[in-house]
Design a protein around this motif. Structure first.
Motif, PDB file in Angstrom:
ATOM      1  N   VAL A  10     -13.180 -21.957  -0.567  1.00 29.92           N
ATOM      2  CA  VAL A  10     -12.594 -21.476   0.681  1.00 29.92           C
ATOM      3  C   VAL A  10     -11.088 -21.702   0.689  1.00 29.92           C
ATOM      4  CG1 VAL A  10     -12.550 -21.824   3.181  1.00 29.92           C
ATOM      5  CG2 VAL A  10     -14.735 -21.760   1.969  1.00 29.92           C
ATOM      6  N   GLY A  11     -10.654 -22.864   0.227  1.00 32.89           N
ATOM      7  CA  GLY A  11      -9.215 -23.133   0.189  1.00 32.89           C
ATOM      8  C   GLY A  11      -8.472 -22.193  -0.724  1.00 32.89           C
ATOM      9  N   LEU A  12      -9.043 -21.929  -1.902  1.00 38.74           N
ATOM     10  CA  LEU A  12      -8.388 -20.994  -2.816  1.00 38.74           C
ATOM     11  C   LEU A  12      -8.355 -19.578  -2.234  1.00 38.74           C
ATOM     12  CD1 LEU A  12      -9.803 -22.150  -6.268  1.00 38.74           C
ATOM     13  CD2 LEU A  12      -7.494 -22.481  -5.379  1.00 38.74           C
ATOM     14  N   ALA A  13      -9.451 -19.155  -1.582  1.00 38.02           N
ATOM     15  CA  ALA A  13      -9.463 -17.821  -0.975  1.00 38.02           C
ATOM     16  C   ALA A  13      -8.395 -17.702   0.106  1.00 38.02           C
ATOM     17  CB  ALA A  13     -10.857 -17.533  -0.400  1.00 38.02           C
ATOM     18  N   ARG A 143      -1.262  -4.667  -4.861  1.00 43.64           N
ATOM     19  CA  ARG A 143      -2.594  -4.387  -5.379  1.00 43.64           C
ATOM     20  C   ARG A 143      -2.801  -5.019  -6.746  1.00 43.64           C
ATOM     21  NH1 ARG A 143      -3.551   2.037  -3.829  1.00 43.64           N
ATOM     22  NH2 ARG A 143      -3.945   1.699  -1.590  1.00 43.64           N
ATOM     23  N   ALA A 144      -1.766  -5.004  -7.569  1.00 44.22           N
ATOM     24  CA  ALA A 144      -1.888  -5.628  -8.888  1.00 44.22           C
ATOM     25  C   ALA A 144      -2.117  -7.130  -8.761  1.00 44.22           C
ATOM     26  CB  ALA A 144      -0.636  -5.343  -9.715  1.00 44.22           C
ATOM     27  N   VAL A 145      -1.346  -7.760  -7.880  1.00 42.43           N
ATOM     28  CA  VAL A 145      -1.527  -9.197  -7.669  1.00 42.43           C
ATOM     29  C   VAL A 145      -2.913  -9.493  -7.101  1.00 42.43           C
ATOM     30  CG1 VAL A 145      -0.681 -11.186  -6.364  1.00 42.43           C
ATOM     31  CG2 VAL A 145       0.936  -9.616  -7.413  1.00 42.43           C
ATOM     32  N   GLY A 146      -3.379  -8.643  -6.146  1.00 42.27           N
ATOM     33  CA  GLY A 146      -4.717  -8.833  -5.594  1.00 42.27           C
ATOM     34  C   GLY A 146      -5.792  -8.702  -6.649  1.00 42.27           C
ATOM     35  N   ALA A 147      -5.626  -7.717  -7.552  1.00 41.59           N
ATOM     36  CA  ALA A 147      -6.614  -7.559  -8.622  1.00 41.59           C
ATOM     37  C   ALA A 147      -6.620  -8.767  -9.552  1.00 41.59           C
ATOM     38  CB  ALA A 147      -6.318  -6.277  -9.410  1.00 41.59           C
ATOM     39  N   ILE A 148      -5.430  -9.280  -9.863  1.00 40.92           N
ATOM     40  CA  ILE A 148      -5.361 -10.478 -10.720  1.00 40.92           C
ATOM     41  C   ILE A 148      -6.043 -11.661 -10.052  1.00 40.92           C
ATOM     42  CG2 ILE A 148      -3.765 -12.138 -11.741  1.00 40.92           C
ATOM     43  CD1 ILE A 148      -1.811  -9.823 -12.172  1.00 40.92           C
ATOM     44  N   SER A 152      -9.149 -13.696 -11.546  1.00 41.85           N
ATOM     45  CA  SER A 152      -8.953 -15.095 -11.939  1.00 41.85           C
ATOM     46  C   SER A 152      -9.612 -16.086 -10.978  1.00 41.85           C
ATOM     47  CB  SER A 152      -7.451 -15.393 -12.015  1.00 41.85           C
ATOM     48  OG  SER A 152      -6.831 -15.210 -10.748  1.00 41.85           O
ATOM     49  N   PHE A 153      -9.858 -15.654  -9.723  1.00 40.43           N
ATOM     50  CA  PHE A 153     -10.409 -16.581  -8.741  1.00 40.43           C
ATOM     51  C   PHE A 153     -11.776 -17.136  -9.166  1.00 40.43           C
ATOM     52  CE2 PHE A 153     -12.998 -17.249  -4.908  1.00 40.43           C
ATOM     53  CZ  PHE A 153     -12.272 -18.268  -4.302  1.00 40.43           C
ATOM     54  N   PRO A 154     -12.763 -16.300  -9.528  1.00 42.42           N
ATOM     55  CA  PRO A 154     -14.050 -16.884  -9.957  1.00 42.42           C
ATOM     56  C   PRO A 154     -13.924 -17.759 -11.192  1.00 42.42           C
ATOM     57  CG  PRO A 154     -14.274 -14.542  -9.468  1.00 42.42           C
ATOM     58  CD  PRO A 154     -12.808 -14.826  -9.515  1.00 42.42           C
ATOM     59  N   LEU A 155     -13.071 -17.330 -12.146  1.00 47.74           N
ATOM     60  CA  LEU A 155     -12.895 -18.157 -13.338  1.00 47.74           C
ATOM     61  C   LEU A 155     -12.293 -19.513 -12.983  1.00 47.74           C
ATOM     62  CD1 LEU A 155     -11.513 -15.450 -15.805  1.00 47.74           C
ATOM     63  CD2 LEU A 155     -13.862 -16.316 -15.615  1.00 47.74           C
ATOM     64  N   LEU A 156     -11.286 -19.485 -12.088  1.00 46.96           N
ATOM     65  CA  LEU A 156     -10.658 -20.739 -11.697  1.00 46.96           C
ATOM     66  C   LEU A 156     -11.646 -21.643 -10.971  1.00 46.96           C
ATOM     67  CD1 LEU A 156      -8.086 -22.434 -11.470  1.00 46.96           C
ATOM     68  CD2 LEU A 156      -7.531 -21.201  -9.361  1.00 46.96           C
ATOM     69  N   VAL A 157     -12.460 -21.070 -10.078  1.00 49.70           N
ATOM     70  CA  VAL A 157     -13.458 -21.877  -9.366  1.00 49.70           C
ATOM     71  C   VAL A 157     -14.464 -22.475 -10.348  1.00 49.70           C
ATOM     72  CG1 VAL A 157     -15.361 -21.761  -7.715  1.00 49.70           C
ATOM     73  CG2 VAL A 157     -13.200 -20.646  -7.200  1.00 49.70           C
ATOM     74  N   ALA A 158     -14.893 -21.672 -11.334  1.00 55.01           N
ATOM     75  CA  ALA A 158     -15.849 -22.181 -12.315  1.00 55.01           C
ATOM     76  C   ALA A 158     -15.257 -23.327 -13.131  1.00 55.01           C
ATOM     77  CB  ALA A 158     -16.292 -21.038 -13.241  1.00 55.01           C
ATOM     78  N   VAL A 159     -13.994 -23.156 -13.561  1.00 55.05           N
ATOM     79  CA  VAL A 159     -13.349 -24.215 -14.342  1.00 55.05           C
ATOM     80  C   VAL A 159     -13.192 -25.484 -13.505  1.00 55.05           C
ATOM     81  CG1 VAL A 159     -11.217 -24.886 -15.502  1.00 55.05           C
ATOM     82  CG2 VAL A 159     -12.193 -22.615 -15.898  1.00 55.05           C
TER      83      VAL A 159
END
Length: 453
Positions: A10-13, A143-148, A152-159
């Motif tokens: 939630v914080g990252l989102a 939009r490019a930043v949002g796509a990145i 990266s958000f799920p990968l970062l959360v998983a890591v």
């Protein structure tokens, strides 16, 4: 663990949303600033009545128009419409700098268009400079930043979840070891220690503290077992004597000397009563130490704590023991202490009884001032106590070898009671050699404060 990962997600989102909002705001402010600089330059040319045709612009995504008060286009850049203004006349505010958003078709640009307006000309011939810039690049960047971020958000959360899992697991592993150790100790019911982790952190300090607590509990349990065993043994002795006397008397029948039996039974009963009273007193003292505001505190305050004159107290106690003679050396003046009168009387009574039991010819009581504490001494000319045993005699159920006789030696609780009562009175007690043969017991009792009532 799951709650922590969820909170992190939630914080990252929220952080990603804020990042996109700030990025769009900054890019839009940059577009507005560049457009205003172009509009101000054209406004200066209009003020000098030196507008070129077409108006100079930098870049292909910029359109410039100069319109008059009737909405007619006076000048325009090379790609701008020379007939229709980019902003409807009713939306323009004379003499004000504006930021407006218009459709791309009206300005001839792709995507949403940002238009800034700057007043120009003279009061007689007011003009407005319109500068339009396409927001397509800004939208593309966001939009490019949002796509990145979405990738990266799920990968970062998983890591982060994996790292947190390892870190939390490594942190809780010593705690689990402590739990297993405590479970083993509980299952065995015997003395043991918890495993102490090698890392010098909070868990290490917790393990050390818990081991110290276990040591103290084990020590208290050993003392309690020893106390119960000694108490049971001491209580069994007079009960056994009474039972033996009664069984012998029943077998002898009419030949029983009932006067002697009655005297023996009375002596054993009195000894049993003294032992029970001493045990109850020690139990109350222990209870008051564990709960000063509870029952023990109530018992202590029932009789009232107040001033006690030591000279009078010594004389009262000495009058009860005519043989061997108990002599009092009266102090030069009144010596006042503060405490519970019954407890102070019990302290001196126990000490005098112990001295009379071992004295050969005399027992001397004395009191003298000593600064913040009054010094009270009980001196006898008996065999004394060896130096190595002078601390041990204050333990419960402790009797020296020459005082093991049940009739003369007591149960070994008198000096224990003295130590507990003296400590509660705020003083101290100890043993020392007499001037001649014998033993001197000294007490230091607090002086009554000068402002006491």
């Amino acid at each position: 663990m799951a709650i922590g990962v969820f909170g992190l997600s939630v914080g990252l989102a929220l952080g990603g949303v804020v990042l996109l909002g700030v990025l769009g705001f900054v890019l839009q402010r940059s577009v507005d600033g560049e457009a205003f600089r172009t509009a101000d330059a054209v406004a200066l040319l209009a003020a000098e009545d030196a507008l070129p045709d077409p108006l100079p612009v930098a870049g292909g995504q910029v359109r410039v128009q100069v319109v008059d008060g009737q909405g007619r286009v006076r000048a325009a850049s090379i790609d701008a419409d020379r007939l229709v203004p980019m902003v409807r006349p009713e939306r323009l505010e004379p003499h004000q700098r504006q930021r407006l958003s218009v459709s791309g078709e009206r300005a001839g640009l792709a995507g949403p268009v940002r238009v800034v307006t700057v007043p120009a000309g003279t009061a007689a011939d007011p003009l407005t400079v319109l500068v339009a810039k396409s927001m397509a690049d800004v939208r593309h960047s966001t939009r490019a930043v949002g796509a990145i971020l979405l990738v990266s958000f799920p990968l970062l959360v998983a890591v982060l979840a994996a790292v947190a899992w390892r870190v939390v697991g490594a942190t809780l592993r010593p705690v689990e070891s402590l739990r297993r150790g405590a479970e083993e100790i509980t299952g065995r019911g015997g003395p043991d220690r918890l495993p102490v982790p090698a890392s010098h952190d909070e868990v290490h300090r917790l393990a050390v503290t818990l081991n110290g607590m276990l040591d103290r509990l084990e020590s208290a349990r050993r003392r309690q077992r020893a106390f119960l065993a000694d108490a049971a043994h001491e209580l069994r002795s007079p009960v056994t004597n009474i039972r033996t006397e009664l069984e012998v008397s029943r077998r002898l029948g009419e030949r029983t000397d009932w006067a002697a039996v009655t005297e023996n039974l009375l002596a054993d009963t009195e000894r049993l009563g003294r032992l029970v009273n001493d045990l109850l007193l020690l139990a109350r003292l222990d209870e008051s130490d564990a709960d000063p505001e509870g029952i023990g505190g109530a018992d202590r305050s029932a009789g009232g704590v107040g001033p006690v004159e030591l000279g009078e107290l010594l004389a009262t106690v000495a009058a009860r023991y005519p043989s061997p003679p108990v002599r009092v050396q009266p102090p030069e003046g009144p010596l006042w202490t503060v405490g519970h009168p019954d407890e102070l009387h019990r302290i001196l009574t126990n000490l005098v009884e112990n001295a009379v039991r071992h004295a050969r010819t005399r027992v001397v009581l004395a009191a003298e001032p000593g600064g913040e504490y009054h010094l009270v001494t009980v001196t006898d000319d008996g065999p004394g106590v060896p130096l190595a045993d002078r601390d041990r005699v204050f333990d419960r159920f402790t009797r020296l070898d020459d005082a093991r006789a049940r009739d003369a030696g007591g149960a070994g609780l008198g000096l224990s009671i003295v130590r507990e009562l003296v400590r509660r009175a705020g003083g101290s007690v100890g043993l020392a050699d007499a001037d001649g043969p014998g033993l001197r017991v000294w007490l230091r009792l607090p002086v009554l404060p000068a402002d006491a009532p």
